[in-house]
Design an enzyme around this catalytic site. Structure first.
Site, PDB file in Angstrom:
ATOM      1  N   TYR A  60     -14.709   3.887  10.450  1.00 11.61           N
ATOM      2  CA  TYR A  60     -13.256   3.877  10.254  1.00 11.61           C
ATOM      3  C   TYR A  60     -12.549   4.442  11.489  1.00 11.61           C
ATOM      4  O   TYR A  60     -11.651   3.825  12.052  1.00 11.61           O
ATOM      5  CB  TYR A  60     -12.875   4.697   9.007  1.00 11.61           C
ATOM      6  CG  TYR A  60     -11.431   5.124   9.011  1.00 11.61           C
ATOM      7  CD1 TYR A  60     -10.424   4.221   8.707  1.00 11.61           C
ATOM      8  CD2 TYR A  60     -11.064   6.422   9.387  1.00 11.61           C
ATOM      9  CE1 TYR A  60      -9.087   4.603   8.751  1.00 11.61           C
ATOM     10  CE2 TYR A  60      -9.740   6.811   9.437  1.00 11.61           C
ATOM     11  CZ  TYR A  60      -8.755   5.902   9.119  1.00 11.61           C
ATOM     12  OH  TYR A  60      -7.441   6.286   9.185  1.00 11.61           O
ATOM     13  N   GLY A 105       0.823  -1.214   0.000  1.00 12.59           N
ATOM     14  CA  GLY A 105       0.000   0.000   0.000  1.00 12.59           C
ATOM     15  C   GLY A 105       0.858   1.266   0.000  1.00 12.59           C
ATOM     16  O   GLY A 105       2.089   1.207  -0.108  1.00 12.59           O
ATOM     17  N   TYR A 106       0.177   2.377   0.128  1.00 17.31           N
ATOM     18  CA  TYR A 106       0.841   3.691   0.010  1.00 17.31           C
ATOM     19  C   TYR A 106       1.912   3.883   1.093  1.00 17.31           C
ATOM     20  O   TYR A 106       3.106   4.006   0.797  1.00 17.31           O
ATOM     21  CB  TYR A 106      -0.235   4.777   0.072  1.00 17.31           C
ATOM     22  CG  TYR A 106       0.253   6.198   0.117  1.00 17.31           C
ATOM     23  CD1 TYR A 106       1.279   6.646  -0.711  1.00 17.31           C
ATOM     24  CD2 TYR A 106      -0.347   7.119   0.985  1.00 17.31           C
ATOM     25  CE1 TYR A 106       1.697   7.970  -0.678  1.00 17.31           C
ATOM     26  CE2 TYR A 106       0.058   8.433   1.012  1.00 17.31           C
ATOM     27  CZ  TYR A 106       1.085   8.860   0.196  1.00 17.31           C
ATOM     28  OH  TYR A 106       1.484  10.170   0.235  1.00 17.31           O
ATOM     29  N   ILE A 107       1.520   3.861   2.345  1.00 19.21           N
ATOM     30  CA  ILE A 107       2.514   4.106   3.407  1.00 19.21           C
ATOM     31  C   ILE A 107       3.392   2.871   3.585  1.00 19.21           C
ATOM     32  O   ILE A 107       4.594   2.963   3.820  1.00 19.21           O
ATOM     33  CB  ILE A 107       1.815   4.510   4.725  1.00 19.21           C
ATOM     34  CG1 ILE A 107       0.891   5.710   4.468  1.00 19.21           C
ATOM     35  CG2 ILE A 107       2.839   4.857   5.787  1.00 19.21           C
ATOM     36  CD1 ILE A 107       0.009   6.079   5.647  1.00 19.21           C
ATOM     37  N   LYS A 164      -9.994   2.693  14.674  1.00 23.00           N
ATOM     38  CA  LYS A 164      -8.682   3.141  15.171  1.00 23.00           C
ATOM     39  C   LYS A 164      -8.706   3.279  16.695  1.00 23.00           C
ATOM     40  O   LYS A 164      -7.780   2.868  17.382  1.00 23.00           O
ATOM     41  CB  LYS A 164      -8.284   4.467  14.515  1.00 23.00           C
ATOM     42  CG  LYS A 164      -8.013   4.353  13.020  1.00 23.00           C
ATOM     43  CD  LYS A 164      -6.894   3.370  12.701  1.00 23.00           C
ATOM     44  CE  LYS A 164      -6.690   3.146  11.226  1.00 23.00           C
ATOM     45  NZ  LYS A 164      -5.814   2.006  10.905  1.00 23.00           N
ATOM     46  N   SER A 207      -4.397   7.093  13.841  1.00 21.56           N
ATOM     47  CA  SER A 207      -4.677   8.308  13.071  1.00 21.56           C
ATOM     48  C   SER A 207      -5.073   9.438  13.993  1.00 21.56           C
ATOM     49  O   SER A 207      -5.633   9.215  15.084  1.00 21.56           O
ATOM     50  CB  SER A 207      -5.839   7.992  12.127  1.00 21.56           C
ATOM     51  OG  SER A 207      -6.402   9.166  11.628  1.00 21.56           O
ATOM     52  N   SER A 249     -12.535  20.387  -6.276  1.00 22.99           N
ATOM     53  CA  SER A 249     -13.497  21.052  -5.401  1.00 22.99           C
ATOM     54  C   SER A 249     -12.844  21.289  -4.054  1.00 22.99           C
ATOM     55  O   SER A 249     -12.363  20.340  -3.432  1.00 22.99           O
ATOM     56  CB  SER A 249     -14.739  20.178  -5.191  1.00 22.99           C
ATOM     57  OG  SER A 249     -15.407  19.967  -6.408  1.00 22.99           O
TER      58      SER A 249
HETATM   59  C1  UD1 Z   1      -9.375  11.773   7.000  1.00 22.46           C
HETATM   60  C2  UD1 Z   1      -9.017  11.458   8.426  1.00 22.46           C
HETATM   61  C3  UD1 Z   1      -7.791  10.591   8.491  1.00 22.46           C
HETATM   62  C4  UD1 Z   1      -7.956   9.394   7.620  1.00 22.46           C
HETATM   63  C5  UD1 Z   1      -8.200   9.848   6.198  1.00 22.46           C
HETATM   64  C6  UD1 Z   1      -8.408   8.618   5.344  1.00 22.46           C
HETATM   65  C7  UD1 Z   1      -9.543  13.188  10.027  1.00 22.46           C
HETATM   66  C8  UD1 Z   1      -9.064  14.434  10.669  1.00 22.46           C
HETATM   67  N1  UD1 Z   1      -8.698  12.688   9.147  1.00 22.46           N
HETATM   68  O1  UD1 Z   1      -8.455  12.692   6.515  1.00 22.46           O
HETATM   69  O2  UD1 Z   1      -7.604  10.146   9.792  1.00 22.46           O
HETATM   70  O3  UD1 Z   1      -6.808   8.599   7.675  1.00 22.46           O
HETATM   71  O4  UD1 Z   1      -9.372  10.629   6.173  1.00 22.46           O
HETATM   72  O5  UD1 Z   1      -8.877   8.924   4.085  1.00 22.46           O
HETATM   73  O6  UD1 Z   1     -10.589  12.677  10.290  1.00 22.46           O
HETATM   74  N2  UD1 Z   1     -10.610  18.223   0.439  1.00 22.46           N
HETATM   75  C9  UD1 Z   1     -11.088  19.055  -0.551  1.00 22.46           C
HETATM   76  N3  UD1 Z   1     -11.321  18.550  -1.791  1.00 22.46           N
HETATM   77  C10 UD1 Z   1     -11.109  17.234  -2.091  1.00 22.46           C
HETATM   78  C11 UD1 Z   1     -10.628  16.369  -1.084  1.00 22.46           C
HETATM   79  C12 UD1 Z   1     -10.397  16.897   0.178  1.00 22.46           C
HETATM   80  O7  UD1 Z   1     -11.281  20.254  -0.321  1.00 22.46           O
HETATM   81  O8  UD1 Z   1     -11.373  16.827  -3.235  1.00 22.46           O
HETATM   82  C13 UD1 Z   1     -10.337  18.758   1.780  1.00 22.46           C
HETATM   83  C14 UD1 Z   1     -11.155  18.114   2.875  1.00 22.46           C
HETATM   84  O9  UD1 Z   1     -12.358  18.791   3.046  1.00 22.46           O
HETATM   85  C15 UD1 Z   1     -10.228  18.247   4.068  1.00 22.46           C
HETATM   86  C16 UD1 Z   1      -8.818  18.218   3.456  1.00 22.46           C
HETATM   87  O10 UD1 Z   1      -8.994  18.487   2.081  1.00 22.46           O
HETATM   88  O11 UD1 Z   1     -10.420  19.472   4.679  1.00 22.46           O
HETATM   89  C17 UD1 Z   1      -8.126  16.883   3.614  1.00 22.46           C
HETATM   90  O12 UD1 Z   1      -9.004  15.869   3.166  1.00 22.46           O
HETATM   91  P1  UD1 Z   1      -8.559  14.357   2.997  1.00 22.46           P
HETATM   92  O13 UD1 Z   1      -7.321  14.298   2.169  1.00 22.46           O
HETATM   93  O14 UD1 Z   1      -9.736  13.586   2.541  1.00 22.46           O
HETATM   94  O15 UD1 Z   1      -8.133  13.912   4.447  1.00 22.46           O
HETATM   95  P2  UD1 Z   1      -8.922  14.031   5.848  1.00 22.46           P
HETATM   96  O16 UD1 Z   1     -10.372  14.054   5.628  1.00 22.46           O
HETATM   97  O17 UD1 Z   1      -8.307  15.142   6.609  1.00 22.46           O
END
Ligand code: UD1
Length: 345
Positions: free
Chosen positions: A153, A13-15, A157, A128, A220
């Site tokens: 999920y 996987g990734y990590i 954890k 996490s 988005s």
């Molecule tokens: C979440 C969980 C993390 C988990 C991960 C798995 C939390 C704080 N974190 O990460 O523990 O391992 O999911 O997938 O609960 N965003 C956009 N546009 C996009 C995608 C994301 O704006 O198309 C924004 C999201 O709204 C967020 C940030 O980017 O604010 C990070 O999003 P993402 O990469 O999905 O990670 P988390 O949701 O932080």
């Protein structure tokens, strides 16, 4: 002295793949078990291209105790385990909770039950920052209390951490390092391994790099009306190679008998909160590649802001995030270009 053998579950996987590289480069012998449900066998080529060594590989499911038993019989000298094998899509976990509880918990139970029999000294567990939920105060330390999990999920954890702690408290003859990741991003600078999500990416960086290369029309940004300086959410983006290095340090504490406590917990983050919009601009500035984006509605379940206090990892583990965010963004982009070159994306 012969090399110490480490079992890496979810190692393609990734990590996992980045960690296998760091383990091999640090002189460990690695055996991977992975069911390839969210990765592919070519990852082994990528690992070999970087390190010159192809890790041993078993295709199998960690939820299958007989598969694991056979693995331990075949490789009886496993000293430590790094457990990445788990499902991690927050949205999917809400749709399919039992799948998440089975994958993430049964696999852990199997490992914990077999470890004493095969004299494995300890397990590094991938937790996490999701365990903190929406924290009242940032940055969060390891003693910041858990909030009620907002997804199955996240719940897996929290429960996994409790299972490990209870088991070791009861006198189980092994130790554990629990690593709470913040937001892992980027790819190996060689572009030989990286993140390859199935279908439409849910996470920010793969969606962003796929937009930059034209696979997606626009990114988005989910909400710019949050109570943060620029209105977008704030996360602690941690380079995946930095994260991988922390696993080598964690497993070394186990196999070299260096642990202060039988269960040690570390936040793995940079200590710096970066907003979604800031990250987007950092990518554009670092790569010179434009990323079309629109501001859309908030995404259900997103927390507003969380970033780490990584002092304990800095002091006790001797680990510090080192890769500058610009470099991480360039590596993510290099990986996306490599996927294009290979005709994958
Ligand atoms: C979440 C969980 C993390 C988990 C991960 C798995 C939390 C704080 N974190 O990460 O523990 O391992 O999911 O997938 O609960 N965003 C956009 N546009 C996009 C995608 C994301 O704006 O198309 C924004 C999201 O709204 C967020 C940030 O980017 O604010 C990070 O999003 P993402 O990469 O999905 O990670 P988390 O949701 O932080």
């Amino acid at each position: 002295m012969s090399k110490k053998r480490i079992l890496v579950t979810g190692g393609t996987g990734y990590i996992g793949s980045h960690t296998v590289i760091e383990l091999q480069q640090a002189g460990y012998e690695v055996i991977i078990i992975d069911n390839l449900s969210n990765s592919n066998i070519e990852v082994l080529d990528g690992i070999e291209a970087v390190t010159g060594t192809r890790p041993a590989f078993v295709k199998g499911d960690v939820t299958d105790v007989e598969v694991l038993r056979k693995l331990f019989e075949t490789y009886p000298d496993i000293k430590g385990i790094i457990n990445f094998a788990a499902s991690k899509a927050v949205g999917e976990s809400v749709e399919k909770p039992l799948l998440y509880y089975r994958n993430n918990l049964v696999s852990l139970l199997n490992l914990l039950e077999l470890m004493p029999q095969y004299k494995v000294k300890g397990i590094v567990f991938s937790s996490s920052c999701t365990v903190y939920g929406e924290p009242d105060i940032n940055p969060v330390t390891e003693s910041t209390p858990f909030k009620t999990a907002t997804s199955p999920y996240g719940n897996t954890k929290q429960i996994s951490e409790e299972i490990i702690t209870d088991t070791i408290k009861s006198g189980a003859p092994f130790k554990s390092v629990i690593l709470r990741y913040f937001n892992p991003v980027g790819a190996h600078p060689s572009a030989c391994v990286g993140e390859l999500p199935n279908g439409v990416p849910q996470n920010l960086i793969p969606f962003l790099t796929q937009t930059a290369i034209g696979v997606r029309k626009q990114l988005s940004v989910f909400g710019d009306d949050y109570p943060t300086p620029d209105g977008s959410c704030i996360r602690d983006f941690i380079d995946v190679v930095d994260l991988a290095r922390a696993h080598v340090m964690a497993v070394a504490r186990i196999v070299d008998d260096k642990m202060d406590e039988p269960v040690e917990i570390f936040n793995l983050g940079t200590g710096r909160g970066v907003s979604v919009l800031e990250l987007l601009h950092t990518f554009v500035n670092a790569t010179g590649v434009d990323v079309p984006y629109v501001i859309t509605e908030r995404r259900a379940g997103d927390i507003i802001q969380v970033w780490a206090n990584p002092e304990k990892a800095n002091k006790v583990l001797g680990w510090k995030a080192e890769v500058p965010l610009e470099e991480t963004m360039r590596n993510a982009w290099r990986w996306q270009l490599k996927l294009r070159e290979k005709g994958i994306m």
